[in-house]
Scaffold this active site. Structure first.
Site, PDB file in Angstrom:
ATOM      1  N   HIS A 299       0.855  -1.190   0.000  1.00 52.00           N
ATOM      2  CA  HIS A 299       0.000   0.000   0.000  1.00 52.00           C
ATOM      3  C   HIS A 299       0.883   1.229   0.000  1.00 52.00           C
ATOM      4  O   HIS A 299       1.932   1.242   0.643  1.00 52.00           O
ATOM      5  CB  HIS A 299      -0.899   0.013   1.249  1.00 52.00           C
ATOM      6  CG  HIS A 299      -2.074   0.914   1.102  1.00 52.00           C
ATOM      7  ND1 HIS A 299      -1.998   2.263   1.346  1.00 52.00           N
ATOM      8  CD2 HIS A 299      -3.344   0.664   0.701  1.00 52.00           C
ATOM      9  CE1 HIS A 299      -3.186   2.795   1.114  1.00 52.00           C
ATOM     10  NE2 HIS A 299      -4.015   1.855   0.721  1.00 52.00           N
ATOM     11  N   ASP A 356      -8.052  -5.189   0.357  1.00 53.02           N
ATOM     12  CA  ASP A 356      -8.548  -6.091  -0.683  1.00 53.02           C
ATOM     13  C   ASP A 356      -8.158  -7.547  -0.444  1.00 53.02           C
ATOM     14  O   ASP A 356      -8.731  -8.446  -1.058  1.00 53.02           O
ATOM     15  CB  ASP A 356      -8.007  -5.658  -2.059  1.00 53.02           C
ATOM     16  CG  ASP A 356      -8.596  -4.329  -2.483  1.00 53.02           C
ATOM     17  OD1 ASP A 356      -9.749  -4.071  -2.114  1.00 53.02           O
ATOM     18  OD2 ASP A 356      -7.910  -3.560  -3.170  1.00 53.02           O
TER      19      ASP A 356
HETATM   20  N1  ACO Z   1       3.915  -8.003  -4.687  1.00 48.69           N
HETATM   21  C1  ACO Z   1       5.261  -8.018  -4.912  1.00 48.69           C
HETATM   22  N2  ACO Z   1       6.042  -6.924  -4.844  1.00 48.69           N
HETATM   23  C2  ACO Z   1       5.425  -5.753  -4.537  1.00 48.69           C
HETATM   24  C3  ACO Z   1       4.041  -5.663  -4.293  1.00 48.69           C
HETATM   25  C4  ACO Z   1       3.286  -6.847  -4.380  1.00 48.69           C
HETATM   26  N3  ACO Z   1       1.975  -6.827  -4.179  1.00 48.69           N
HETATM   27  N4  ACO Z   1       3.718  -4.381  -4.030  1.00 48.69           N
HETATM   28  C5  ACO Z   1       4.851  -3.690  -4.100  1.00 48.69           C
HETATM   29  N5  ACO Z   1       5.907  -4.511  -4.398  1.00 48.69           N
HETATM   30  C6  ACO Z   1       7.312  -4.124  -4.500  1.00 48.69           C
HETATM   31  C7  ACO Z   1       7.579  -3.358  -5.791  1.00 48.69           C
HETATM   32  O1  ACO Z   1       7.954  -4.235  -6.817  1.00 48.69           O
HETATM   33  C8  ACO Z   1       8.678  -2.431  -5.356  1.00 48.69           C
HETATM   34  O2  ACO Z   1       9.865  -3.171  -5.272  1.00 48.69           O
HETATM   35  P1  ACO Z   1      11.314  -2.460  -5.619  1.00 48.69           P
HETATM   36  O3  ACO Z   1      11.460  -1.367  -4.597  1.00 48.69           O
HETATM   37  O4  ACO Z   1      12.301  -3.558  -5.514  1.00 48.69           O
HETATM   38  O5  ACO Z   1      11.164  -1.924  -7.033  1.00 48.69           O
HETATM   39  C9  ACO Z   1       8.307  -2.051  -3.928  1.00 48.69           C
HETATM   40  O6  ACO Z   1       7.556  -3.178  -3.435  1.00 48.69           O
HETATM   41  C10 ACO Z   1       7.460  -0.778  -3.803  1.00 48.69           C
HETATM   42  O7  ACO Z   1       6.294  -0.933  -4.608  1.00 48.69           O
HETATM   43  P2  ACO Z   1       5.644   0.217  -5.480  1.00 48.69           P
HETATM   44  O8  ACO Z   1       4.834  -0.410  -6.578  1.00 48.69           O
HETATM   45  O9  ACO Z   1       6.684   1.214  -5.857  1.00 48.69           O
HETATM   46  O10 ACO Z   1       4.704   0.885  -4.398  1.00 48.69           O
HETATM   47  P3  ACO Z   1       3.509   1.883  -4.685  1.00 48.69           P
HETATM   48  O11 ACO Z   1       3.284   2.619  -3.422  1.00 48.69           O
HETATM   49  O12 ACO Z   1       3.730   2.664  -5.926  1.00 48.69           O
HETATM   50  O13 ACO Z   1       2.282   0.895  -4.994  1.00 48.69           O
HETATM   51  C11 ACO Z   1       0.528  -0.640  -4.705  1.00 48.69           C
HETATM   52  C12 ACO Z   1       1.364   0.480  -4.056  1.00 48.69           C
HETATM   53  C13 ACO Z   1      -0.006  -0.176  -6.067  1.00 48.69           C
HETATM   54  C14 ACO Z   1      -0.683  -0.912  -3.793  1.00 48.69           C
HETATM   55  C15 ACO Z   1       1.409  -1.910  -4.864  1.00 48.69           C
HETATM   56  O14 ACO Z   1       1.836  -2.350  -3.586  1.00 48.69           O
HETATM   57  C16 ACO Z   1       0.671  -3.044  -5.587  1.00 48.69           C
HETATM   58  O15 ACO Z   1       0.694  -3.098  -6.810  1.00 48.69           O
HETATM   59  N6  ACO Z   1       0.000  -3.959  -4.829  1.00 48.69           N
HETATM   60  C17 ACO Z   1      -0.782  -4.999  -5.457  1.00 48.69           C
HETATM   61  C18 ACO Z   1      -2.112  -4.441  -5.929  1.00 48.69           C
HETATM   62  C19 ACO Z   1      -3.037  -4.121  -4.795  1.00 48.69           C
HETATM   63  O16 ACO Z   1      -3.220  -4.898  -3.869  1.00 48.69           O
HETATM   64  N7  ACO Z   1      -3.694  -2.937  -4.880  1.00 48.69           N
HETATM   65  C20 ACO Z   1      -4.706  -2.504  -3.893  1.00 48.69           C
HETATM   66  C21 ACO Z   1      -4.225  -1.329  -3.109  1.00 48.69           C
HETATM   67  S1  ACO Z   1      -5.360  -0.924  -1.827  1.00 48.69           S
HETATM   68  C22 ACO Z   1      -6.576  -0.109  -2.619  1.00 48.69           C
HETATM   69  O17 ACO Z   1      -6.472   0.509  -3.624  1.00 48.69           O
HETATM   70  C23 ACO Z   1      -7.872  -0.210  -1.991  1.00 48.69           C
END
Ligand code: ACO
Length: 421
Positions: A299, A356
């Site tokens: 998140h 979620d």
């Molecule tokens: N699985 C594996 N790796 C992940 C995940 C995941 N679910 N989420 C983040 N990471 C990793 C990224 O690859 C990144 O790694 P790095 O630093 O080595 O490049 C690091 O963690 C940071 O992730 P970002 O994508 O930069 O974080 P951001 O804050 O932009 O994104 C998000 C947050 C979109 C929620 C992301 O964690 C994600 O895609 N999660 C899965 C989708 C999800 O569950 N979305 C619902 C969010 S809650 C809502 O909207 C109600």
């Protein structure tokens, strides 16, 4: 905290006022930067950019705190009705008895779908994703109720949304639409409209009504997330409520936002059906050359735990017990969480289950089809989108218009086509 921040750019000092929130959050009020210096702050994804001050929702992502208007989400989820939360978000305080009764009357007045709306719904391809249908029909309300003032549109939409969500569901399963029952709660009426029988009166199971009420409350607002910011952004152009909310529905539908709840259950299904164990999927999520992400994990704001996920994990348990069901997905979800939280990849990046991750297992237990999950999220989030928009308009904010730093070609000239490569 100092009340001024200083920036030195190219040898010149610029001073900015510092704003401190009621919970100690600090913002540097940088509005004058461009006018004074010609430069802008560059922050794609807005990780360090505040678009407003707000009195609606407080999140402390480090400590897993979520409060609406100061009330902890745990208390609201346990003790309030969704209607009370609607009043809280829109009016700033929990309603007394007469305010609650006035709100319920108002919502009931708008809780039917007109013939025109049904026609729009029927005209859309039945196989379309329910979120696309929802977005289109919400948008079409602006063509039917184009004379609405702001307040009428707000309550009309709040009243109609549950009937619309239920109608999308019933069309999908080929059942006739039902009429709203004004004596039921918001959650109860949704359950009646969605799951009721045309001949069976308004029998709504208390277990289902309680679970839905809690889900709606947990989703009701989440400060400046992607869809709420969209609602504000569209509203800042003084477009109508229907335009703001249909755009917000579009934003919510994405798999990185609300669409993740559908993706979680699809992922749990894939794991359940495959002959591979949970560890294999955790390895895939860690592997940067693999597109697979652990859906429902991570998140932008929560870096400890998402309090909504904690509440839902327990509710999913209780609900399955009460319904006497056995859900293989909940067990897989628990295993995934446990395995991930023991892995450095996830702990180092502070990736925890978000709302979620467990909401899907609750929807699944309630027999809601997977592609309807995000519609349920939208139903809950509607008061948040409206409250965020209302706050922005009450403050008469300027049109939202971010800047950019252009990094494209410098001026060049059109060559005749035969001279181009
Ligand atoms: N699985 C594996 N790796 C992940 C995940 C995941 N679910 N989420 C983040 N990471 C990793 C990224 O690859 C990144 O790694 P790095 O630093 O080595 O490049 C690091 O963690 C940071 O992730 P970002 O994508 O930069 O974080 P951001 O804050 O932009 O994104 C998000 C947050 C979109 C929620 C992301 O964690 C994600 O895609 N999660 C899965 C989708 C999800 O569950 N979305 C619902 C969010 S809650 C809502 O909207 C109600």
């Amino acid at each position: 905290m100092t009340d001024k921040a200083t920036l030195i750019l190219d040898g010149t000092e610029y001073e900015f006022p510092v704003v401190e929130g009621t919970e100690g959050e600090v913002g540097i009020q940088g509005t004058s930067l461009r006018g004074d210096s010609g430069a802008i702050f560059l922050d794609p994804g807005y990780g360090s950019t505040g678009s407003c001050t707000s009195e609606i929702t407080f999140i402390n992502g480090e400590e897993g705190v979520l409060r609406y208007r100061g009330y902890p989400i745990e208390e609201l989820a346990e003790e309030a009705s969704f209607e009370e939360v609607i009043h809280l978000l829109l009016e700033g305080h929990l309603p007394n008895r007469s305010e609650l009764s006035a709100l319920r009357d108002r919502l009931a007045r708008h809780a039917h779908l007109s013939e025109d709306t049904i026609e729009v719904l029927q005209a859309l391809p039945p196989q379309a994703h329910p979120m696309s249908i929802l977005q289109t029909v919400v948008s079409s309300l602006g063509t039917i109720y184009n004379d609405d003032d702001e307040e009428t549109a707000m309550y009309r939409l709040l009243g109609k949304m549950k009937a619309l969500g239920a109608a999308i569901y019933r069309r999908r399963i080929g059942e006739p639409y039902l009429t709203s029952d004004p004596d039921l709660s918001y959650a109860g009426d949704f359950a009646h409209l969605a799951f009721g029988s045309p001949t069976g009166g308004s029998e709504v199971s208390e277990v289902v009504e309680t679970a839905l009420n809690q889900l709606l409350i947990l989703h009701a607002d989440h400060e400046q997330n992607c869809s709420a910011s969209t609602s504000r952004m569209v509203g800042s152009a003084r477009s109508d409520v229907y335009a703001s909310v249909s755009a917000a529905v579009g934003a919510l539908s994405g798999p990185l936002h609300g669409g993740a709840n559908q993706k979680v259950i699809e992922m749990l299904h894939e794991i359940h059906e495959s002959d591979k164990d949970v560890d294999t999927f955790i390895e895939k999520a860690k592997d940067k050359s693999d597109d697979f992400r652990l859906m429902g994990f991570g998140h932008r704001v929560y870096k400890n735990f998402d309090p909504r996920a904690k509440i839902l994990k327990n509710s999913a348990n209780d609900l399955l017990d009460e319904l006497g069901q056995d859900d293989p997905y909940l067990e897989i979800a628990r295993q995934l969480e446990q395995t991930a939280l023991n892995e450095e990849y996830f702990t180092k990046r502070r990736l925890y289950p978000n709302v979620d991750f467990y909401s899907g297992t609750v929807y699944y237990a309630l027999d809601i089809p997977t592609d309807m999950f995000t519609v349920m999220f939208a139903l809950g989030r509607l008061p948040g989108w409206i409250a965020q928009r209302k706050e922005m308009l009450d403050e008469e904010q300027r049109i939202h218009r971010p800047r950019q730093v252009y990094v494209g070609e410098n001026e060049r000239h059109v060559e005749p086509i035969e001279q181009r490569d």
